[in-house]
Design a protein around this motif. Structure first.
Motif, PDB file in Angstrom:
ATOM      1  N   LEU A 155       0.782  -1.179   0.067  1.00 34.57           N
ATOM      2  CA  LEU A 155      -0.082  -0.048   0.117  1.00 34.57           C
ATOM      3  C   LEU A 155       0.908   1.297  -0.103  1.00 34.57           C
ATOM      4  O   LEU A 155       0.397   2.204  -0.510  1.00 34.57           O
ATOM      5  N   CYS A 159       1.043   0.961  -4.513  1.00 33.66           N
ATOM      6  CA  CYS A 159      -0.337   0.907  -4.230  1.00 33.66           C
ATOM      7  C   CYS A 159      -1.313   0.353  -5.549  1.00 33.66           C
ATOM      8  O   CYS A 159      -1.340   1.043  -6.545  1.00 33.66           O
ATOM      9  N   SER A 200      -3.931   5.559   1.708  1.00 31.63           N
ATOM     10  CA  SER A 200      -3.483   5.192   0.312  1.00 31.63           C
ATOM     11  C   SER A 200      -4.393   5.611  -0.778  1.00 31.63           C
ATOM     12  O   SER A 200      -3.843   5.696  -2.004  1.00 31.63           O
TER      13      SER A 200
END
Ligand SMILES: [Zn+2]
Ligand SMILES: [Zn+2]
Length: 287
Positions: A155, A159, A200
């Motif tokens: 992440l 990501c 994220s």
């Protein structure tokens, strides 16, 4: 009923059917937006990943289905990409190189055996027990810590669009009890990973495969993770991780009931090639 599904495997990886078969079944089941996500090629031999040489045919079949069924269903191209800490940027590379519509990032392997073979955490019980003993000296807590450490690294560093089956490793608890899912240390690991997910911008999938395969008593993530997703305001999408066309909306209705009960109001969908949140109820998405 109107549904979407962005996690589908076909004959190009460990599914068996043609892309078109999934599309036709999707239309029958009310799926209006469907994404294919074969397991991305990896550097070692295994039974489930795509072969790199098959990628052009895979993309071509998806494109052709999208054109043939235009107006009936939206079709998207993706891969379910394995995260390995030693392969930095692999998710971004696949997305860029193949111009994918979105990506699913998943952790299926944690660490490796002495011979270098990555350890598969969602395979047969025997393989799980072998890795647990040989790599981690039967310390299950260390395994879980590493599993969620990989998730957090993915992440933060590479990501994906969609976070694949957050807590799939707990499917092994369905075979025999390896750890207590109510233990504070375990709940903290899930919480920490989702705190990073919230920052994220990732979409978390609610994956129903464990339920209809009877390998789990809950979706991935389970209720603990779902409550935290809600609390942290992380957007979700509903996926079945179908490996056969008949699984295309497997356990969707029951899961929608649970999601409504937990207070979720919207699901993320790809419509006209852009991600958007749409209201849903137990009979489907308000498309
Ligand atoms: Zn997976
Ligand atoms: Zn999958």
């Amino acid at each position: 009923m109107t549904w979407t599904n962005y996690h589908n495997h076909c004959k190009y990886c460990d599914g068996v059917e043609e892309i078109e078969t999934h599309v036709q079944q999707g239309i029958i089941e009310g799926v209006v937006s469907l994404g294919f996500s074969s397991h991305s090629p990896v550097s070692f031999e295994n039974k489930w990943s795509m072969k790199e040489k098959d990628i052009p045919a895979y993309l071509k079949d998806i494109q052709a289905a999208g054109e043939k069924y235009f107006g009936q269903i939206e079709i998207y191209k993706s891969l379910e990409i394995d995260y390995f800490p030693q392969q930095s940027g692999v998710i971004k590379k696949w997305v860029d190189n193949l111009d994918l519509d979105y990506s699913i990032g998943s952790v299926h392997f944690v660490d490796a055996f002495e011979d270098g073979m990555p350890w598969e955490i969602d395979g047969p019980l025997m393989t799980f027990e072998k890795g647990l003993e040989e790599i981690f000296g039967n310390d299950i807590r260390k395994v879980l810590e590493k599993y969620f450490e990989y998730t957090v690294q993915m992440l933060e560093k590479d990501c994906p669009t969609i976070l694949g089956h957050l807590d799939k490793i707990k499917m092994q608890n369905h075979h025999r009890l390896f750890f207590d899912e109510n233990a504070t240390w375990y709940q903290d690991l899930v919480k920490q990973a989702l705190e990073v997910a919230a920052k994220s911008g990732v979409i978390a999938e609610v994956n129903t495969r464990g339920l209809y395969k009877k390998r789990a008593s809950e979706t991935y993530p389970g209720e603990l993770g779902l409550r935290l997703l809600k609390k942290f305001g992380i957007p979700i999408c509903l996926n079945s991780d179908a490996h056969q066309s008949k699984e295309i909306i497997g356990e969707y209705k029951n899961t929608a009931v649970l999601l409504k009960h937990l207070g979720f109001k919207e699901l993320m969908v790809l419509k006209n090639n852009s991600w958007q949140a749409m209201p849903f109820d137990v009979n489907g998405i308000h498309w």
